[in-house]
Design a protein around this motif. Structure first.
Motif, PDB file in Angstrom:
ATOM      1  N   ILE A 124      17.815  11.317  -4.900  1.00 43.05           N
ATOM      2  CA  ILE A 124      16.923  10.227  -5.309  1.00 43.05           C
ATOM      3  C   ILE A 124      17.092   9.077  -4.318  1.00 43.05           C
ATOM      4  CG2 ILE A 124      16.193   8.676  -7.162  1.00 43.05           C
ATOM      5  CD1 ILE A 124      17.733  10.485  -9.120  1.00 43.05           C
ATOM      6  N   ILE A 125      16.002   8.736  -3.640  1.00 43.90           N
ATOM      7  CA  ILE A 125      16.021   7.645  -2.666  1.00 43.90           C
ATOM      8  C   ILE A 125      14.959   6.619  -3.059  1.00 43.90           C
ATOM      9  CG2 ILE A 125      15.681   6.956  -0.259  1.00 43.90           C
ATOM     10  CD1 ILE A 125      18.120   8.720  -0.546  1.00 43.90           C
ATOM     11  N   GLN A 126      15.413   5.366  -3.220  1.00 45.67           N
ATOM     12  CA  GLN A 126      14.455   4.270  -3.399  1.00 45.67           C
ATOM     13  C   GLN A 126      14.383   3.497  -2.093  1.00 45.67           C
ATOM     14  OE1 GLN A 126      14.368  -0.110  -5.159  1.00 45.67           O
ATOM     15  NE2 GLN A 126      15.007   1.334  -6.737  1.00 45.67           N
ATOM     16  N   HIS A 127      13.181   3.388  -1.568  1.00 42.82           N
ATOM     17  CA  HIS A 127      13.000   2.704  -0.285  1.00 42.82           C
ATOM     18  C   HIS A 127      12.641   1.240  -0.540  1.00 42.82           C
ATOM     19  CE1 HIS A 127      12.320   2.116   3.877  1.00 42.82           C
ATOM     20  NE2 HIS A 127      11.003   2.008   3.804  1.00 42.82           N
ATOM     21  N   ARG A 128      13.502   0.353  -0.055  1.00 43.10           N
ATOM     22  CA  ARG A 128      13.310  -1.083  -0.255  1.00 43.10           C
ATOM     23  C   ARG A 128      13.188  -1.778   1.092  1.00 43.10           C
ATOM     24  NH1 ARG A 128      17.663  -4.100  -3.885  1.00 43.10           N
ATOM     25  NH2 ARG A 128      18.977  -3.680  -2.078  1.00 43.10           N
ATOM     26  N   PHE A 129      12.229  -2.675   1.209  1.00 44.90           N
ATOM     27  CA  PHE A 129      12.017  -3.388   2.463  1.00 44.90           C
ATOM     28  C   PHE A 129      11.534  -4.794   2.139  1.00 44.90           C
ATOM     29  CE2 PHE A 129       8.764  -0.327   1.337  1.00 44.90           C
ATOM     30  CZ  PHE A 129       7.654  -1.134   1.094  1.00 44.90           C
ATOM     31  N   LYS A 130      11.941  -5.754   2.932  1.00 39.96           N
ATOM     32  CA  LYS A 130      11.605  -7.154   2.682  1.00 39.96           C
ATOM     33  C   LYS A 130      10.916  -7.815   3.876  1.00 39.96           C
ATOM     34  CE  LYS A 130      13.516  -6.975  -1.397  1.00 39.96           C
ATOM     35  NZ  LYS A 130      12.662  -6.954  -2.606  1.00 39.96           N
ATOM     36  N   LYS A 131      11.415  -7.546   5.082  1.00 33.08           N
ATOM     37  CA  LYS A 131      10.888  -8.215   6.271  1.00 33.08           C
ATOM     38  C   LYS A 131      10.061  -7.245   7.100  1.00 33.08           C
ATOM     39  CE  LYS A 131      15.001 -11.170   6.531  1.00 33.08           C
ATOM     40  NZ  LYS A 131      16.180 -11.555   7.353  1.00 33.08           N
ATOM     41  N   GLY A 132       9.107  -7.813   7.854  1.00 37.38           N
ATOM     42  CA  GLY A 132       8.292  -6.986   8.736  1.00 37.38           C
ATOM     43  C   GLY A 132       6.851  -6.931   8.277  1.00 37.38           C
ATOM     44  N   THR A 133       6.028  -6.212   9.037  1.00 37.43           N
ATOM     45  CA  THR A 133       4.600  -6.100   8.713  1.00 37.43           C
ATOM     46  C   THR A 133       4.345  -4.920   7.785  1.00 37.43           C
ATOM     47  OG1 THR A 133       4.110  -4.617  10.559  1.00 37.43           O
ATOM     48  CG2 THR A 133       4.071  -6.996  11.010  1.00 37.43           C
ATOM     49  N   ASP A 134       3.230  -4.979   7.078  1.00 35.42           N
ATOM     50  CA  ASP A 134       2.869  -3.867   6.191  1.00 35.42           C
ATOM     51  C   ASP A 134       2.661  -2.578   6.985  1.00 35.42           C
ATOM     52  OD1 ASP A 134       3.039  -5.465   4.000  1.00 35.42           O
ATOM     53  OD2 ASP A 134       0.882  -5.658   3.660  1.00 35.42           O
ATOM     54  N   ASN A 150       8.915  11.879   4.260  1.00 36.34           N
ATOM     55  CA  ASN A 150       8.989  13.210   4.876  1.00 36.34           C
ATOM     56  C   ASN A 150      10.417  13.756   4.848  1.00 36.34           C
ATOM     57  OD1 ASN A 150       6.257  13.284   5.396  1.00 36.34           O
ATOM     58  ND2 ASN A 150       6.449  12.449   7.467  1.00 36.34           N
ATOM     59  N   LEU A 151      11.401  12.893   5.040  1.00 42.33           N
ATOM     60  CA  LEU A 151      12.798  13.321   4.942  1.00 42.33           C
ATOM     61  C   LEU A 151      13.110  13.785   3.524  1.00 42.33           C
ATOM     62  CD1 LEU A 151      14.920  10.735   6.981  1.00 42.33           C
ATOM     63  CD2 LEU A 151      14.646  13.179   7.449  1.00 42.33           C
ATOM     64  N   CYS A 152      12.666  13.007   2.541  1.00 42.82           N
ATOM     65  CA  CYS A 152      12.923  13.365   1.140  1.00 42.82           C
ATOM     66  C   CYS A 152      12.258  14.689   0.788  1.00 42.82           C
ATOM     67  CB  CYS A 152      12.414  12.258   0.211  1.00 42.82           C
ATOM     68  SG  CYS A 152      13.405  10.748   0.277  1.00 42.82           S
ATOM     69  N   LYS A 153      11.060  14.886   1.286  1.00 34.57           N
ATOM     70  CA  LYS A 153      10.349  16.146   1.042  1.00 34.57           C
ATOM     71  C   LYS A 153      11.121  17.318   1.638  1.00 34.57           C
ATOM     72  CE  LYS A 153       5.797  18.301   1.566  1.00 34.57           C
ATOM     73  NZ  LYS A 153       4.428  18.134   2.104  1.00 34.57           N
ATOM     74  N   LYS A 154      11.662  17.104   2.825  1.00 32.55           N
ATOM     75  CA  LYS A 154      12.438  18.148   3.513  1.00 32.55           C
ATOM     76  C   LYS A 154      13.624  18.602   2.671  1.00 32.55           C
ATOM     77  CE  LYS A 154      15.150  18.789   7.783  1.00 32.55           C
ATOM     78  NZ  LYS A 154      15.573  18.138   9.050  1.00 32.55           N
ATOM     79  N   TYR A 155      14.232  17.656   1.931  1.00 35.37           N
ATOM     80  CA  TYR A 155      15.420  17.973   1.135  1.00 35.37           C
ATOM     81  C   TYR A 155      15.119  18.045  -0.370  1.00 35.37           C
ATOM     82  CZ  TYR A 155      17.971  17.229   5.458  1.00 35.37           C
ATOM     83  OH  TYR A 155      18.435  17.330   6.754  1.00 35.37           O
ATOM     84  N   ASN A 156      13.824  18.217  -0.693  1.00 32.14           N
ATOM     85  CA  ASN A 156      13.408  18.356  -2.095  1.00 32.14           C
ATOM     86  C   ASN A 156      13.961  17.223  -2.960  1.00 32.14           C
ATOM     87  OD1 ASN A 156      12.064  19.579  -4.243  1.00 32.14           O
ATOM     88  ND2 ASN A 156      13.876  20.741  -4.859  1.00 32.14           N
ATOM     89  N   SER A 157      13.770  16.003  -2.483  1.00 35.08           N
ATOM     90  CA  SER A 157      14.315  14.824  -3.155  1.00 35.08           C
ATOM     91  C   SER A 157      13.194  13.854  -3.544  1.00 35.08           C
ATOM     92  CB  SER A 157      15.314  14.108  -2.239  1.00 35.08           C
ATOM     93  OG  SER A 157      16.348  14.992  -1.856  1.00 35.08           O
ATOM     94  N   LEU A 158      13.482  13.017  -4.530  1.00 35.93           N
ATOM     95  CA  LEU A 158      12.505  12.026  -4.964  1.00 35.93           C
ATOM     96  C   LEU A 158      12.454  10.862  -3.984  1.00 35.93           C
ATOM     97  CD1 LEU A 158      13.088  11.698  -8.811  1.00 35.93           C
ATOM     98  CD2 LEU A 158      11.366  13.039  -7.607  1.00 35.93           C
ATOM     99  N   PHE A 159      11.246  10.429  -3.696  1.00 33.96           N
ATOM    100  CA  PHE A 159      11.038   9.251  -2.857  1.00 33.96           C
ATOM    101  C   PHE A 159      10.336   8.190  -3.690  1.00 33.96           C
ATOM    102  CE2 PHE A 159       8.158   6.879   0.057  1.00 33.96           C
ATOM    103  CZ  PHE A 159       9.134   6.149   0.711  1.00 33.96           C
ATOM    104  N   ILE A 160      11.032   7.088  -3.928  1.00 32.26           N
ATOM    105  CA  ILE A 160      10.524   6.017  -4.775  1.00 32.26           C
ATOM    106  C   ILE A 160      10.436   4.734  -3.950  1.00 32.26           C
ATOM    107  CG2 ILE A 160      11.003   4.604  -6.825  1.00 32.26           C
ATOM    108  CD1 ILE A 160      12.439   7.127  -7.946  1.00 32.26           C
ATOM    109  N   VAL A 161       9.339   4.039  -4.079  1.00 32.16           N
ATOM    110  CA  VAL A 161       9.130   2.794  -3.337  1.00 32.16           C
ATOM    111  C   VAL A 161       9.424   1.605  -4.241  1.00 32.16           C
ATOM    112  CG1 VAL A 161       7.377   1.319  -2.241  1.00 32.16           C
ATOM    113  CG2 VAL A 161       7.476   3.763  -1.695  1.00 32.16           C
ATOM    114  N   ASN A 162      10.096   0.611  -3.692  1.00 35.65           N
ATOM    115  CA  ASN A 162      10.408  -0.595  -4.449  1.00 35.65           C
ATOM    116  C   ASN A 162       9.233  -1.579  -4.396  1.00 35.65           C
ATOM    117  OD1 ASN A 162      11.794  -3.608  -4.135  1.00 35.65           O
ATOM    118  ND2 ASN A 162      12.663  -2.358  -5.757  1.00 35.65           N
ATOM    119  N   ASP A 163       8.807  -2.026  -5.549  1.00 37.03           N
ATOM    120  CA  ASP A 163       7.827  -3.116  -5.701  1.00 37.03           C
ATOM    121  C   ASP A 163       6.393  -2.787  -5.302  1.00 37.03           C
ATOM    122  OD1 ASP A 163       9.992  -4.603  -6.467  1.00 37.03           O
ATOM    123  OD2 ASP A 163      10.049  -5.872  -4.697  1.00 37.03           O
TER     124      ASP A 163
END
Length: 351
Positions: free
Chosen positions: A178-188, A200-213
């Motif tokens: 389970i990976i939650q991807h969190r980012f604060k700075k930078g462009t969209d 794509n990495l999470c898909k490779k390892y059959n893992s959940l990819f969750i985005v923060n906010d």
């Protein structure tokens, strides 16, 4: 209108085609209905599909059934290799949805001249099945996501790093799912590009990819879900935008917020901070005892978060905390793979 006189040879052939395809459509619908009932436990889909079966059954006229006695079906019993190759629930759903759609299309065409009502019914149900197929497939995938949530006790939250992809892959290799991807700075634009790479990495390892906010980034990267704080978009609106195939997690640290999250149908809850943490400097720890009180009746997955490290996991487990979320220890680790392995072993260890 049906021919009120004795049907001629052409009528009989048409009636036989309609009879065969009514049987075909109802059989396929029954497969979809049983999956909705036993595989997914989704009552509203069971009711819709059952209603379609009943409507087709009501319109399966005796003249159609009698037609099968007049002309021998020389192709009866033929099979195809693809029927043997169906090895997953998704393949069964897709193949039976196609079976229903094809059968209804045949009924629609051949009943158009003599039974306009049946032709109209077949057309309407056929279009409904397109949507139902998508929903059933989405819910089946969602069920797999729910299983990953239940079965995995380590929830990893990313931090902005130059070598984020390398760190994330090391953690995934170690066994985190389970990976939650969190980012604060930078462009969209940069956020989306990075989110797609992590996805794509999470898909490779059959893992959940969750985005923060960010629901927009979650949708654009085809994330498995979103994690929302109390000041983010409300859960009901998020569900409308994401649909039921995606996971929605909520941060909550009091009885009211937890109750609201449950009522609105969240899939998991993050509760904390348990201890002081540099990630949330402005938040006071709520402590072990309060969290135990808040979670004693929770029947969905929940993850303790905030100041959790490998050296306090054993203490948390002794207090009934089974699932934890980590940021700093893994994101700042000199050997994230080894640290992740150590944490996973600690979580799996029986106290």
């Amino acid at each position: 209108m049906l021919n009120s006189n004795t049907p001629n040879a052409e009528d009989l052939r048409i009636y036989q085609i309609i009879d065969a395809n009514l049987d075909r459509a109802r059989e396929g619908l029954r497969v979809l209905e049983d999956w909705a009932r036993f595989g997914l436990g989704k009552e509203k889909f069971v009711e819709r599909i059952k209603n379609f079966r009943q409507i087709l059954g009501k319109n399966h006229l005796e003249v159609y059934k009698q037609s099968r006695n007049h002309i021998e079906d020389k192709c009866k019993g033929l099979t195809h290799q693809e029927q043997i190759n169906r090895k997953s629930s998704e393949q069964i759903i897709s193949s039976n949805s196609a079976r229903v759609q094809e059968a209804l299309r045949v009924i629609e065409e051949f009943s158009r001249l003599h039974n306009h009502e049946l032709s109209k019914i077949a057309s309407e149900i056929r279009y409904e099945i397109y949507t139902i197929e998508i929903d059933l497939l989405s819910l089946s995938k969602s069920k797999n996501s729910e299983e990953i949530l239940k079965e995995n006790d380590l929830y990893v939250i990313t931090d902005q790093k130059d070598n984020l992809l390398e760190i994330t892959e090391e953690i995934l290799i170690a066994g985190a799912r389970i990976i939650q991807h969190r980012f604060k700075k930078g462009t969209d634009k940069d956020h989306l590009q990075e989110a797609i790479q992590v996805k794509n990495l999470c898909k490779k390892y059959n893992s959940l990819f969750i985005v923060n906010d960010r629901i927009d980034i979650a949708l654009a990267s085809n994330a498995d879900g979103i994690h929302l704080g109390q000041n983010d978009l409300d859960l009901k609106t998020a569900r409308k935008l994401l649909g039921y195939s995606k996971i929605i997690g909520i941060s909550a640290n009091n009885k009211i917020d937890i109750s609201n999250a449950l009522k609105e149908g969240c899939d998991y809850i993050g509760i904390g901070p348990v201890f002081e943490t540099a990630t949330k400097k402005n938040k006071k720890p709520i402590g072990i005892e309060k969290i135990k009180t808040l979670t004693k009746d929770l029947n969905i997955p929940w993850f303790a978060i905030g100041g959790i490290k490998s050296d306090n996991i054993s203490y948390l487990k002794s207090n009934g905390f089974k699932k934890v979320a980590l940021v700093s220890q893994l994101m700042n680790s000199e050997d994230p793979r080894e640290d992740a392995i150590m944490i996973l072993k600690e979580l799996s260890h029986e106290n």
